[in-house]
Design an enzyme around this catalytic site. Structure first.
Site, PDB file in Angstrom:
ATOM      1  CD  GLU A 120      39.663  -5.222 110.440  1.00 44.92           C
ATOM      2  OE1 GLU A 120      39.888  -4.941 111.618  1.00 44.92           O
ATOM      3  OE2 GLU A 120      39.257  -4.369 109.621  1.00 44.92           O
ATOM      4  CE  LYS A 134      34.537 -10.435 107.794  1.00 48.77           C
ATOM      5  NZ  LYS A 134      35.133  -9.372 107.018  1.00 48.77           N
ATOM      6  CB  CYS A 194      37.250 -13.934 103.407  1.00 48.77           C
ATOM      7  SG  CYS A 194      38.675 -13.964 104.510  1.00 48.77           S
TER       8      CYS A 194
END
Ligand code: NAD
Ligand code: UGA
Length: 460
Positions: A166, A221, A277
């Site tokens: 995502e 990612k 993150c």
């Protein structure tokens, strides 16, 4: 799965990714049933609360979608086993923080939640189930998941594992999900990849959907987040040079951003990047590089984090220095506690360290934020600091008897503050520290206010 069609989806993890992502899929795919499940019952209750202002996360546009789809084709529950049993496709959207102890502590991902999901799926899935990694994971995690899923005596069950990372950012999640730059699907089971692609085709054009192998998808990612964080550390490093030389970081960002190869986005200097993150994903990349004995690569990326902590400390030290090197018992207004505007998330927020450092130096803080609750701030600052700060609902009250104000989150409403009104409430000399470069320095020219702005070489 009937006739190779995905009818029922389960998402394990009702957090900042699971909730909004499934809500947008539910809105765009009315024929699908989506069950979002979580071990955290309190969180599930909040997702089900009638008053939409009580949803567990604040994200612009989210509550409108929830009101359209909740209990129609989107359901939140703690019945994980049942949701797994009924699902044709299961998204793993659980947290993947950094390990706190053991091998790899401080760098490697703690995969205990991912592993326990895989075990739970293995025990409860029925028929063929496609398991999709939505969480950000170290390269090769899909292999671990496959190995756990393959521990089965029952030949009626089978699994495919895909990676579908995502890329949404908090504060713009709904728009990012409705209109992403790309959707990445990694896997080695082409049929499963096409079934996942078909879901996205309900609202996205085909050219936005990229197929790769599993490991490229997992690594892309981590790489995307590392590149984004690196840009922030780069511009923050230049902000310090601006302050020393008389250059203005906003002018520099604008000038370099006009070069299409550099691009205009993500060039805002600030108090250092926060969020759950960037740091963890770079640490993970560093761990991976060291694992493969690529020490120069590891050092290169680790420096992105070092510059980030340095910038954060630099802001704190500047505040103390400007206040005559002494903040003991001085009241300071803190404007903004979330890690960026338009979210109530405070994970790794630069405000946390700066507040803790100022409290440690003896200051008393009046903390204001538009969406972060007192409870969250209390947890972030720890109980030992409880008597050294107060929570302010009203932004103007936060200035009462303060020697300085530190703007830490770029909430747009801070731009509209009436500084003349503020002047009546504060001690003189009064300082404003704008760590997000959102205030217009000219506003302070004729006011009895000392103004400091990040990367602004003409700071008075
Ligand atoms: P989060 O902490 O908000 O949500 C994770 C949820 O998973 C929690 O509510 C937790 O209770 C639940 N959970 C954990 N183990 C479980 C289990 N075994 N069964 C059921 N529920 C379980 O985390 P998040 O911010 O949504 O991030 C999730 C993942 O997505 C992370 O890997 C993160 O790196 C990645 N990611 C996050 C963002 C973001 O903006 N937050 C964006 C992209 C990717
Ligand atoms: C980031 C990425 O942008 C997403 O693509 C990714 O999916 C997500 O991490 C993730 O994997 O969790 P997020 O952390 O939600 O999203 O928000 P960002 O907009 O990237 O901001 C991160 C931090 O950088 C914030 O503290 C923000 O204030 C800071 N930032 C951002 C700057 O200091 N300057 C900028 O120019 C941009």
């Amino acid at each position: 799965m009937i006739n190779n069609k995905i009818l029922n989806i389960c998402c394990i993890g009702a957090g900042y990714v699971g909730g909004p992502t499934m809500a947008v899929i539910a809105k765009n795919c009315p024929d699908l049933i989506l069950n979002v499940v979580d071990i955290n019952e309190e969180r599930i209750n909040l997702w089900n609360s009638e008053d939409l202002s009580n949803l567990p996360i604040f994200e612009p546009g989210l509550s409108q979608i929830i009101s359209q789809v909740r209990n129609k084709n989107l359901f939140f529950s703690s019945n994980i086993k049942k949701a797994i049993k009924n699902a044709d496709m299961i998204f793993l959207s659980v947290n993947t923080p950094i390990k706190e102890k053991g091998i790899g502590a401080g760098y490697a991902s703690d995969l205990r939640w991912v592993e326990s999901c895989a075990r739970e799926i293995n025990e409860n899935a029925v028929g063929h189930t496609i398991v999709v990694e939505k969480s950000t994971l170290p390269v090769k995690t899909a292999k671990t998941i496959q190995e756990i899923l393959n521990v089965s005596n029952n030949s009626d069950r089978s699994f495919s594992v895909l990676s579908n990372p995502e890329f949404l950012a908090e504060g713009t999640a709904i728009n990012d999900l409705e209109n992403p730059d790309r959707v990445l699907i990694g896997g080695d089971d082409h049929k499963a990849m096409l079934l996942l692609k078909k879901i996205y085709l309900n609202w996205l054009p085909e050219e936005k959907i990229i197929f790769t192998n599993l490991w490229s998808s997992e690594l892309s990612k981590l790489t995307a987040n590392a590149f984004l964080a690196q840009r922030i550390s780069s511009i923050n490093s230049i902000s310090a040079i601006c302050e020393s030389t008389g250059a203005d970081i906003k002018e520099v960002s604008n000038a370099i951003g006009k070069d299409k190869r550099i691009g205009e986005e993500f060039l805002n200097s600030g108090p250092g990047f926060g969020g759950s993150c960037f740091k963890k994903d770079i640490l993970n990349l560093v761990y991976l590089a060291r694992f493969y004995r690529l020490n120069e690569v590891a050092d290169y990326w680790e420096n992105v984090i070092k510059i980030n902590s340095w910038q954060n400390n630099r802001v704190y030290e500047t505040i103390v220095k400007k206040l005559f090197g002494n903040v003991v018992d001085k009241k300071i207004a803190i404007l903004g506690f979330s890690f960026k505007k338009n979210t109530n998330d405070t994970r790794e927020s630069p405000s946390i360290n700066i507040c803790k450092n100022l409290i440690h130096d003896g200051a008393f803080l009046n903390i204001h934020d538009f969406k972060v609750s007192k409870d969250t701030i209390s947890k972030d600052l720890s109980s030992k600091n409880e008597s050294r700060w107060s929570f302010q609902e009203n932004v103007y009250d936060a200035f009462e008897d303060t020697h300085a104000a530190v703007l830490l989150t770029e909430w747009e409403l801070y731009v509209n503050i009436d500084w003349e009104e503020v002047l009546n409430k504060v001690k003189k000399p009064f300082w404003i520290f704008d760590t997000r470069s959102i205030l217009n320095p000219k506003v302070f020219d004729n006011l009895e206010i000392n103004f400091w702005q990040i990367g602004f070489g003409s700071n008075k």
